[in-house]
Design an enzyme around this catalytic site. Structure first.
Site, PDB file in Angstrom:
ATOM      1  N   LYS A 191       0.845  -1.205   0.000  1.00 58.09           N
ATOM      2  CA  LYS A 191       0.000   0.000   0.000  1.00 58.09           C
ATOM      3  C   LYS A 191       0.881   1.256   0.000  1.00 58.09           C
ATOM      4  O   LYS A 191       2.084   1.179   0.259  1.00 58.09           O
ATOM      5  CB  LYS A 191      -0.897  -0.020   1.244  1.00 58.09           C
ATOM      6  CG  LYS A 191      -0.134   0.059   2.561  1.00 58.09           C
ATOM      7  CD  LYS A 191      -1.038  -0.238   3.751  1.00 58.09           C
ATOM      8  CE  LYS A 191      -0.245  -0.188   5.053  1.00 58.09           C
ATOM      9  NZ  LYS A 191      -1.053  -0.656   6.203  1.00 58.09           N
ATOM     10  N   ARG A 199     -10.537  -0.015  15.033  1.00 60.85           N
ATOM     11  CA  ARG A 199     -10.400   0.755  13.802  1.00 60.85           C
ATOM     12  C   ARG A 199     -11.359   0.082  12.822  1.00 60.85           C
ATOM     13  O   ARG A 199     -12.564   0.087  13.060  1.00 60.85           O
ATOM     14  CB  ARG A 199      -8.928   0.744  13.362  1.00 60.85           C
ATOM     15  CG  ARG A 199      -8.537   1.922  12.523  1.00 60.85           C
ATOM     16  CD  ARG A 199      -7.041   1.949  12.221  1.00 60.85           C
ATOM     17  NE  ARG A 199      -6.587   0.815  11.420  1.00 60.85           N
ATOM     18  CZ  ARG A 199      -5.338   0.658  10.995  1.00 60.85           C
ATOM     19  NH1 ARG A 199      -4.410   1.554  11.290  1.00 60.85           N
ATOM     20  NH2 ARG A 199      -4.996  -0.385  10.273  1.00 60.85           N
ATOM     21  N   HIS A 219      -6.173  -7.204  13.161  1.00 60.18           N
ATOM     22  CA  HIS A 219      -4.956  -6.391  13.160  1.00 60.18           C
ATOM     23  C   HIS A 219      -4.685  -5.936  14.594  1.00 60.18           C
ATOM     24  O   HIS A 219      -5.607  -5.588  15.327  1.00 60.18           O
ATOM     25  CB  HIS A 219      -5.194  -5.188  12.226  1.00 60.18           C
ATOM     26  CG  HIS A 219      -3.973  -4.455  11.791  1.00 60.18           C
ATOM     27  ND1 HIS A 219      -2.833  -5.069  11.324  1.00 60.18           N
ATOM     28  CD2 HIS A 219      -3.717  -3.124  11.722  1.00 60.18           C
ATOM     29  CE1 HIS A 219      -1.936  -4.135  10.978  1.00 60.18           C
ATOM     30  NE2 HIS A 219      -2.445  -2.954  11.220  1.00 60.18           N
ATOM     31  N   ARG A 224       1.239 -10.806   7.223  1.00 55.41           N
ATOM     32  CA  ARG A 224       1.055  -9.609   6.382  1.00 55.41           C
ATOM     33  C   ARG A 224       2.100  -8.533   6.679  1.00 55.41           C
ATOM     34  O   ARG A 224       1.766  -7.434   7.110  1.00 55.41           O
ATOM     35  CB  ARG A 224      -0.327  -8.977   6.630  1.00 55.41           C
ATOM     36  CG  ARG A 224      -1.539  -9.823   6.362  1.00 55.41           C
ATOM     37  CD  ARG A 224      -2.816  -8.954   6.441  1.00 55.41           C
ATOM     38  NE  ARG A 224      -2.875  -8.149   7.635  1.00 55.41           N
ATOM     39  CZ  ARG A 224      -3.448  -8.518   8.781  1.00 55.41           C
ATOM     40  NH1 ARG A 224      -4.052  -9.688   8.877  1.00 55.41           N
ATOM     41  NH2 ARG A 224      -3.422  -7.711   9.823  1.00 55.41           N
ATOM     42  N   TYR A 247      15.478  30.532   7.127  1.00 54.09           N
ATOM     43  CA  TYR A 247      14.327  31.325   7.582  1.00 54.09           C
ATOM     44  C   TYR A 247      14.255  31.434   9.102  1.00 54.09           C
ATOM     45  O   TYR A 247      14.368  30.431   9.803  1.00 54.09           O
ATOM     46  CB  TYR A 247      13.016  30.676   7.120  1.00 54.09           C
ATOM     47  CG  TYR A 247      12.744  30.765   5.645  1.00 54.09           C
ATOM     48  CD1 TYR A 247      12.901  31.952   4.932  1.00 54.09           C
ATOM     49  CD2 TYR A 247      12.295  29.643   4.966  1.00 54.09           C
ATOM     50  CE1 TYR A 247      12.620  32.009   3.577  1.00 54.09           C
ATOM     51  CE2 TYR A 247      12.000  29.682   3.612  1.00 54.09           C
ATOM     52  CZ  TYR A 247      12.174  30.873   2.918  1.00 54.09           C
ATOM     53  OH  TYR A 247      11.895  30.919   1.583  1.00 54.09           O
ATOM     54  N   CYS A 299      13.513  24.239   4.554  1.00 52.92           N
ATOM     55  CA  CYS A 299      12.636  25.039   3.689  1.00 52.92           C
ATOM     56  C   CYS A 299      11.916  24.113   2.703  1.00 52.92           C
ATOM     57  O   CYS A 299      12.069  22.905   2.762  1.00 52.92           O
ATOM     58  CB  CYS A 299      13.452  26.078   2.927  1.00 52.92           C
ATOM     59  SG  CYS A 299      14.584  27.020   3.977  1.00 52.92           S
ATOM     60  N   ASP A 342      12.363  23.643  -0.562  1.00 49.36           N
ATOM     61  CA  ASP A 342      13.203  22.978  -1.553  1.00 49.36           C
ATOM     62  C   ASP A 342      14.634  22.767  -1.100  1.00 49.36           C
ATOM     63  O   ASP A 342      15.428  22.189  -1.829  1.00 49.36           O
ATOM     64  CB  ASP A 342      13.275  23.826  -2.838  1.00 49.36           C
ATOM     65  CG  ASP A 342      11.905  24.299  -3.264  1.00 49.36           C
ATOM     66  OD1 ASP A 342      11.048  23.438  -3.499  1.00 49.36           O
ATOM     67  OD2 ASP A 342      11.684  25.527  -3.318  1.00 49.36           O
TER      68      ASP A 342
HETATM   69  C1  LIG Z   1      -0.327  -1.666   6.798  1.00 50.23           C
HETATM   70  C2  LIG Z   1      -0.903  -2.932   7.237  1.00 50.23           C
HETATM   71  C3  LIG Z   1      -0.112  -4.075   7.431  1.00 50.23           C
HETATM   72  C4  LIG Z   1       1.388  -4.031   7.385  1.00 50.23           C
HETATM   73  O1  LIG Z   1       1.844  -3.447   8.599  1.00 50.23           O
HETATM   74  P1  LIG Z   1       3.398  -3.326   8.925  1.00 50.23           P
HETATM   75  O2  LIG Z   1       3.427  -2.831  10.323  1.00 50.23           O
HETATM   76  O3  LIG Z   1       3.952  -2.342   7.955  1.00 50.23           O
HETATM   77  O4  LIG Z   1       3.974  -4.673   8.756  1.00 50.23           O
HETATM   78  C5  LIG Z   1      -0.730  -5.264   7.708  1.00 50.23           C
HETATM   79  N1  LIG Z   1      -2.071  -5.321   7.818  1.00 50.23           N
HETATM   80  C6  LIG Z   1      -2.851  -4.229   7.673  1.00 50.23           C
HETATM   81  C7  LIG Z   1      -4.312  -4.331   7.838  1.00 50.23           C
HETATM   82  C8  LIG Z   1      -2.316  -3.010   7.388  1.00 50.23           C
HETATM   83  O5  LIG Z   1      -3.108  -1.942   7.266  1.00 50.23           O
END
Ligand SMILES: *Cc1c(COP(=O)(O)O)cnc(C)c1O
Length: 394
Positions: free
Chosen positions: A51, A149, A181, A237, A283, A330, A332
């Site tokens: 992602k 979440r 998760h 994952r 700045y 800054c 750039d």
């Molecule tokens: C982003 C994400 C992951 C990967 O998480 P990491 O901490 O980068 O390994 C796995 N599962 C879900 C649902 C995520 O949103």
């Protein structure tokens, strides 16, 4: 460019011709990191999470490198990201998990994308898309085990399980997965980790009672993949670790886990000048020279993803020495005080972030200096920086 073996970094720091800064992506590192995660996952399959444009590394190239390293699945948050991978010709099993009403599930089904279902509304929308596309949907149910979440919890989970069992019975969907998760995977001893694992086991029993026995049960992100084999289930994952960053920096950096950073951010000095003591820099003069010294101008700024909060704290390697951002970052550019004896010149190489093992400043160093996490440092690297891919096809 000659590489002096006495330099702290034995890696080349040359920029591609015509570029003032670049993001170098080592695809061989992504491949090797994935192989290491696969080894650690044992019998579980690996879903490489790509992602957010592969955490800033490029989604398509990262996906191909991870598949070459032994990942058998890819994961992305958004349906749009999944469709983009398919459009680029990536045909591996692919899961997506975040939508709002109106999402184009019909396009997803036609593209052979597995869909996460976290609510009854999403299941109903998926079933309508099944009717339109004539394709049975492969769904992964998401249970909220304590992150609060996405995912269904309590009576919503009960309703979702009942609706999913009905949809599978009428052959609209195939419930191939169930997942959740963690809230605290980066603190493996945190009591919520065990509690969430227990709730996940409860959810599996709920499914079993409803006659649903998905083959893919998955719970572990990078941190849990590296630190908690008990929750590997059928599939892990990892995201961050695929790119060679440690999700548990307080326990160890990439090298401690057999990983290496895939991203380096390189530039070179645009200008070098000697200034007197008491010179205000950048700045707002947030930095004033204490002595006569040499300033270097670095042609990168917050528009390139350098955190503005790196003002006076961001770590750099200029030539063969460590230095710290001097004064405001800054849009750039930024300035660095190189000390009175600096003998270099415009064109000297600058490593903004790179590899721990080579003694370069790392994404983690930037995160620690600016009060954020390494995830944010790499994902924010700006679109105007060219990506230089190394190790392609190997
Ligand atoms: C982003 C994400 C992951 C990967 O998480 P990491 O901490 O980068 O390994 C796995 N599962 C879900 C649902 C995520 O949103």
């Amino acid at each position: 460019m000659d590489i002096d073996p006495a330099r702290p970094s034995a890696l080349p720091t040359a920029l591609p011709a015509g570029s003032s800064a670049c993001v170098e992506i080592d695809l061989a590192a992504i491949r090797a990191n994935t192989a290491e995660l696969k080894r650690r996952a044992g019998a579980a399959e690996v879903m490489a999470v790509v992602k957010a444009d592969g955490y800033g590394h490029g989604a398509v190239a990262s996906a191909r490198a991870a598949l070459a390293g032994g990942a058998s699945w890819l994961g992305v948050a958004q349906l749009e990201e999944a469709l983009a991978l398919r459009a680029a010709g990536v045909d591996a099993p692919l899961l997506t998990w975040l939508y709002v009403p109106g999402a184009d599930f019909t396009a997803a089904l036609r593209a052979g994308i597995d869909l996460t279902v976290s609510s009854v509304w999403a299941l109903e929308a998926v079933c309508r898309a099944v009717g339109e596309s004539g394709t049975v949907a492969r769904v992964h149910l998401k249970v909220d085990t304590g992150l609060s979440r996405n995912g269904a919890a309590g009576p919503d989970w009960t309703d979702l399980v009942r609706a999913a069992a009905a949809a599978e019975a009428d052959e609209s969907v195939d419930v191939v997965g169930v997942w959740s998760h963690f809230a605290y995977a980066d603190e493996p001893q945190h009591p919520t980790v065990r509690r969430q694992a227990e709730r996940f086991a409860d959810a599996l029993r709920d499914l079993d009672r409803a006659g649903l026995r998905p083959a893919l049960r998955h719970l572990a992100n990078s941190a849990a993949t590296l630190t908690n084999p008990a929750v590997h289930y059928d599939l892990v994952r990892p995201g961050l670790a695929v790119y060679g960053l440690s999700p548990v920096p307080q326990l160890g950096g990439p090298t401690a886990y057999g990983l290496r950073e895939a991203m380096r951010v390189l530039t070179s000095l645009a200008l070098v000048k000697r200034v007197p003591a008491g010179t205000g820099v950048s700045y707002g003069h947030q930095y004033t020279t204490e002595q006569e010294t040499v300033l270097g101008l670095v042609p990168m700024g917050y528009a390139d993803g350098i955190p503005r909060s790196g003002t006076n704290v961001g770590p750099l390697q200029v030539g063969d020495q460590r230095a710290t951002v001097s004064g405001r970052v800054c849009m750039d550019q930024l300035v660095v005080d190189l000390g009175p004896s600096y003998a270099g010149a415009a064109g000297d190489p600058v490593v903004v972030l790179g590899r721990e093992a080579q003694g370069e400043p790392t994404a983690q160093d930037w995160a620690s200096a600016t009060g954020t996490i390494n995830y944010e440092i790499v994902t924010r690297m700006g679109a105007r920086l060219p990506r230089i891919l190394l190790g392609e096809g190997g």
